[in-house]
Design an enzyme around this catalytic site. Structure first.
Site, PDB file in Angstrom:
ATOM      1  CG  ASP A   1      -2.070  -0.940   1.150  1.00  0.00           C
ATOM      2  OD1 ASP A   1      -2.290  -1.501   0.064  1.00  0.00           O
ATOM      3  OD2 ASP A   1      -2.765  -1.117   2.164  1.00  0.00           O
TER       4      ASP A   1
ATOM      5  CB  THR B   1     -20.177  -4.754   5.637  1.00  0.00           C
ATOM      6  OG1 THR B   1     -19.528  -4.839   4.366  1.00  0.00           O
ATOM      7  CG2 THR B   1     -19.791  -5.963   6.465  1.00  0.00           C
TER       8      THR B   1
ATOM      9  N   GLY C   1     -21.108  -0.006   5.810  1.00  0.00           N
ATOM     10  CA  GLY C   1     -20.344   1.126   6.327  1.00  0.00           C
ATOM     11  C   GLY C   1     -20.854   1.576   7.681  1.00  0.00           C
TER      12      GLY C   1
ATOM     13  CG  ASP D   1      -9.491  -5.859   3.964  1.00  0.00           C
ATOM     14  OD1 ASP D   1     -10.371  -6.392   3.260  1.00  0.00           O
ATOM     15  OD2 ASP D   1      -8.623  -5.097   3.507  1.00  0.00           O
TER      16      ASP D   1
ATOM     17  CE  LYS E   1      -3.716   1.340  17.459  1.00  0.00           C
ATOM     18  NZ  LYS E   1      -3.931  -0.050  17.853  1.00  0.00           N
TER      19      LYS E   1
HETATM   20  O1  RIB Z   1      -9.295  -3.252   1.655  1.00  0.00           O
HETATM   21  C1  RIB Z   1      -8.183  -2.403   1.686  1.00  0.00           C
HETATM   22  C2  RIB Z   1      -7.123  -2.936   0.776  1.00  0.00           C
HETATM   23  O2  RIB Z   1      -7.594  -2.891  -0.549  1.00  0.00           O
HETATM   24  C3  RIB Z   1      -5.853  -2.114   0.787  1.00  0.00           C
HETATM   25  O3  RIB Z   1      -4.915  -2.615   1.720  1.00  0.00           O
HETATM   26  C4  RIB Z   1      -5.370  -2.214  -0.640  1.00  0.00           C
HETATM   27  O4  RIB Z   1      -4.231  -2.978  -0.753  1.00  0.00           O
HETATM   28  C5  RIB Z   1      -6.526  -2.822  -1.440  1.00  0.00           C
HETATM   29  O5  RIB Z   1      -6.251  -4.080  -1.837  1.00  0.00           O
END
Ligand code: RIB
Length: 317
Positions: free
Chosen positions: A13, A221, A223, A253, A286
């Site tokens: 990222d 989900t 939000g 995630d 965070k």
């Molecule tokens: O869901 C967030 C993720 O989506 C980020 O970490 C980025 O890498 C994308 O894949």
């Protein structure tokens, strides 16, 4: 302890923050930049690991410096690297992320790189773990042919398949019929079902379409609104937990990582969604994605405050 295998993406990222996002063709001065581990698969595996699960990630990175970022990160986390495949030709994936720091919103452009090149040999290397896992978690940041083969192996072996269909793309109904639990956000659920979603009533209609396609359980989900959860006979709306959000990137995630951890501990669909909800809420307090995933003790403390009736096994706290 039950085992979780996450077969999905690792990407690096590259995150820039500014007080507003640029319009097409516009340049905006940003305030900070950070490079770190990301990718939906990796983020979810890290979230599950920190939440206390016995989880392993299968992914593919290039033989480049960004691939080394993955290996260094998992070493620091104490996560196994046996199923981190290397690609000699295709580089490690990247995600360009722009965060609006005033509102916490983001835009992401992901290039999955080596994760789009998962071949039969890679799948063979992970086959015993796919068959032996209790839960297989997948997303859509790997090549479609590999996704289908991995799901087929899991389906034949009786491994419970949880699919987070992100980023959104159309999926064949035959694939959805092999999914035990689908965890789309409202955009992904709308694309897959053909039902536009603005409210929980819409989510319910979309869920009906997806259940009719053969998916057994759904967690949509939505939000800051919360999540719509159904197993086809029972349904629940789980409101989001109010927190001071500074970066929502990777919140989905975190939810998924917490959710599968709770499922692996024997919680039912609805309680697992509560545990996922707490995990997601903590992650937005965070900065970053994988590094922002909360640890079990904090998730358990938040669950105790928000869901006093939720029974969580004492482990790794
Ligand atoms: O869901 C967030 C993720 O989506 C980020 O970490 C980025 O890498 C994308 O894949």
């Amino acid at each position: 302890m039950k085992k979780i295998l996450v077969f999905g993406s690792f990407v690096v990222d590259l995150t820039s923050r500014a007080d507003r996002l640029p319009q097409p063709g516009e340049t905006v001065l940003g305030s900070s930049f950070k490079l770190g581990p990301g990718g939906k698969g990796s983020n979810q595996a890290v979230a599950a690991h920190r939440a206390g699960a016995d989880s392993i990630l299968a992914t593919k990175v290039g033989r480049d410096v960004f691939g080394q970022v993955a290996l260094d990160f998992y070493a620091a986390e104490g996560m196994p690297v046996d199923l981190i495949m290397r690609d000699d030709e295709v580089p490690t994936g990247t995600a360009l992320i722009m965060v609006n720091e005033r509102e916490g919103q983001n835009m992401i452009l992901v290039v999955i790189g080596a994760c789009g090149n998962i071949n039969d040999e890679d799948i063979r290397r992970a086959e015993a773990q796919i068959r032996g896992a209790d839960i297989l978690m997948l997303q859509l940041e790997i090549n479609q042919d590999a996704l289908e083969k991995i799901i087929d192996i899991a389906h034949q072996a009786g491994t419970r398949v949880v699919l987070n269909p992100a980023p959104a793309r159309h999926l064949p109904p035959a694939l959805l019929a092999k999914v035990d639990t689908l965890t789309p956000n409202e955009t992904e659920a709308a694309l897959l079902s053909g039902v536009p979603i603005k409210s929980f009533d819409d989510a319910k209609k979309a869920a009906r379409v997806l259940l009719d396609m053969g998916v057994r359980n759904l967690v949509i989900t939505m939000g800051s609104m919360g999540a719509y959860v159904t197993d086809g006979t029972r349904e629940e709306v789980i409101p989001s937990i109010k927190v001071e959000a500074i970066d929502t990137t990777g919140a989905g995630d975190a939810f998924n990582g917490g959710f599968i951890t709770a499922l692996s501990e024997g919680m039912d669909l609805f309680d697992a969604a509560r545990f996922g909800n707490a995990t997601g809420a903590l992650s937005v307090t965070k900065l970053g994605t994988a590094p922002a995933m909360p640890h079990r003790a904090d998730i358990v403390a938040m669950c105790a405050r928000e869901y006093p009736d939720l029974i969580i096994k004492t482990r790794k706290e």
